[in-house]
Design an enzyme around this catalytic site. Structure first.
Site, PDB file in Angstrom:
ATOM      1  N   ASP A 103       2.746  -6.375  10.572  1.00  0.00           N
ATOM      2  CA  ASP A 103       3.695  -6.087  11.648  1.00  0.00           C
ATOM      3  C   ASP A 103       3.464  -6.992  12.847  1.00  0.00           C
ATOM      4  OD1 ASP A 103       5.203  -4.156  10.417  1.00  0.00           O
ATOM      5  OD2 ASP A 103       3.973  -2.487  11.105  1.00  0.00           O
ATOM      6  N   ASP A 120      -1.762  -3.215  12.639  1.00  0.00           N
ATOM      7  CA  ASP A 120      -1.164  -3.640  11.365  1.00  0.00           C
ATOM      8  C   ASP A 120      -0.911  -5.159  11.418  1.00  0.00           C
ATOM      9  OD1 ASP A 120       0.873  -2.207   8.965  1.00  0.00           O
ATOM     10  OD2 ASP A 120       0.930  -4.351   9.396  1.00  0.00           O
ATOM     11  N   ARG A 173       0.857  -1.184   0.000  1.00  0.00           N
ATOM     12  CA  ARG A 173       0.000   0.000   0.000  1.00  0.00           C
ATOM     13  C   ARG A 173       0.884   1.221   0.000  1.00  0.00           C
ATOM     14  NH1 ARG A 173      -4.808   0.657   4.215  1.00  0.00           N
ATOM     15  NH2 ARG A 173      -3.279   0.513   5.864  1.00  0.00           N
ATOM     16  N   THR A 190      -1.058   7.449  -0.860  1.00  0.00           N
ATOM     17  CA  THR A 190      -2.290   7.345  -1.668  1.00  0.00           C
ATOM     18  C   THR A 190      -3.150   6.142  -1.261  1.00  0.00           C
ATOM     19  OG1 THR A 190      -1.196   5.935  -3.284  1.00  0.00           O
ATOM     20  CG2 THR A 190      -1.074   8.313  -3.667  1.00  0.00           C
TER      21      THR A 190
HETATM   22  N1  URA Z   1      -4.044  -3.394   7.051  1.00  0.00           N
HETATM   23  C1  URA Z   1      -3.782  -3.734   8.334  1.00  0.00           C
HETATM   24  O1  URA Z   1      -2.835  -4.463   8.610  1.00  0.00           O
HETATM   25  N2  URA Z   1      -4.550  -3.237   9.304  1.00  0.00           N
HETATM   26  C2  URA Z   1      -5.616  -2.443   9.060  1.00  0.00           C
HETATM   27  O2  URA Z   1      -6.304  -2.037   9.998  1.00  0.00           O
HETATM   28  C3  URA Z   1      -5.866  -2.089   7.714  1.00  0.00           C
HETATM   29  C4  URA Z   1      -5.075  -2.601   6.723  1.00  0.00           C
END
Ligand code: URA
Length: 209
Positions: A203, A200, A104, A108
């Protein structure tokens, strides 16, 4: 609109709550993703075709029924999809595996492809795309766009967590692709994170933050 299958079995809800907690360690987060993926797999694969097989029990011959796992392809969206992939392969070890590398763009939030590797003969195979989070939907839509170019027999999308925005984005671009999820949360924040969410996923699976 895509059909949304909410896998809300009590075991899944229980494990999702453990997963969301801030204090979950990397080890337990990874293990929980794995376990939830296995439970979700039962629902995702409920309509898998079976074929007859002649076998012998210790007492007599009989006709059993078996799946053809090789016709199934799990496609992991790198890198967070890997966590779900392992849990799915625990129940269908003969499935084939494809990878799509998408990141991602942090500004953007658009999905940028950097890797694409699939098994051959995709037109004979059913594809299950896995990614823990269906958030903006940008990665999911880009992954389905790309896979449709290969003409698989069918495509399903599996996540652990989504939100109305992600469901709407997928429904607009690919209404024919069913979504399987363990939870539908309230909304996205301004950075594209799901609220209340779990943070995330990549992570937390890999301990990179
Ligand atoms: N990706 C993630 O890892 N967590 C989110 O909340 C949104 C996208």
């Amino acid at each position: 609109m895509s059909s949304v299958h909410l896998v809300d079995h009590p075991l899944v809800q229980h494990k999702m709550t453990l997963l969301r907690r801030r204090e979950a360690s990397t080890k337990s987060f990874r293990q929980l993703v794995n376990e939830i993926a296995t439970l979700v797999a039962y629902e995702v694969l409920r309509d898998m075709p079976l074929h007859d097989v002649e076998i012998e029990t210790p007492l007599e011959p009989m006709t059993g029924r078996m799946i053809d796992g090789k016709k199934l392809v799990f496609v992991s969206i790198l890198r967070a999809g890997t966590g779900i992939l392992d849990g799915m392969l625990d129940v269908v070890p003969s499935a084939r595996v494809g990878h799509i590398g998408l990141y991602r763009d942090p500004k953007t939030l658009v999905a940028v492809e950097y890797y694409f590797k699939m098994p051959g003969d995709l037109h004979e195979r059913d594809v299950v795309i896995v990614d823990p989070m269906l958030a903006t939907g940008n990665s999911a839509v880009a992954a389905v766009d790309r896979l449709k170019e290969c003409g698989p027999k069918s495509i399903k999308f599996v996540c652990l967590l989504t939100c109305p925005e992600g469901i709407a984005a997928m429904g607009e671009a690919h209404p024919d692709v069913p979504i399987y999820t363990a939870a539908v949360d309230r909304q996205l924040d301004e950075h594209g994170y799901i609220l209340p969410g779990l943070g995330d996923a990549g992570d937390r699976i890999f301990g990179t933050k």
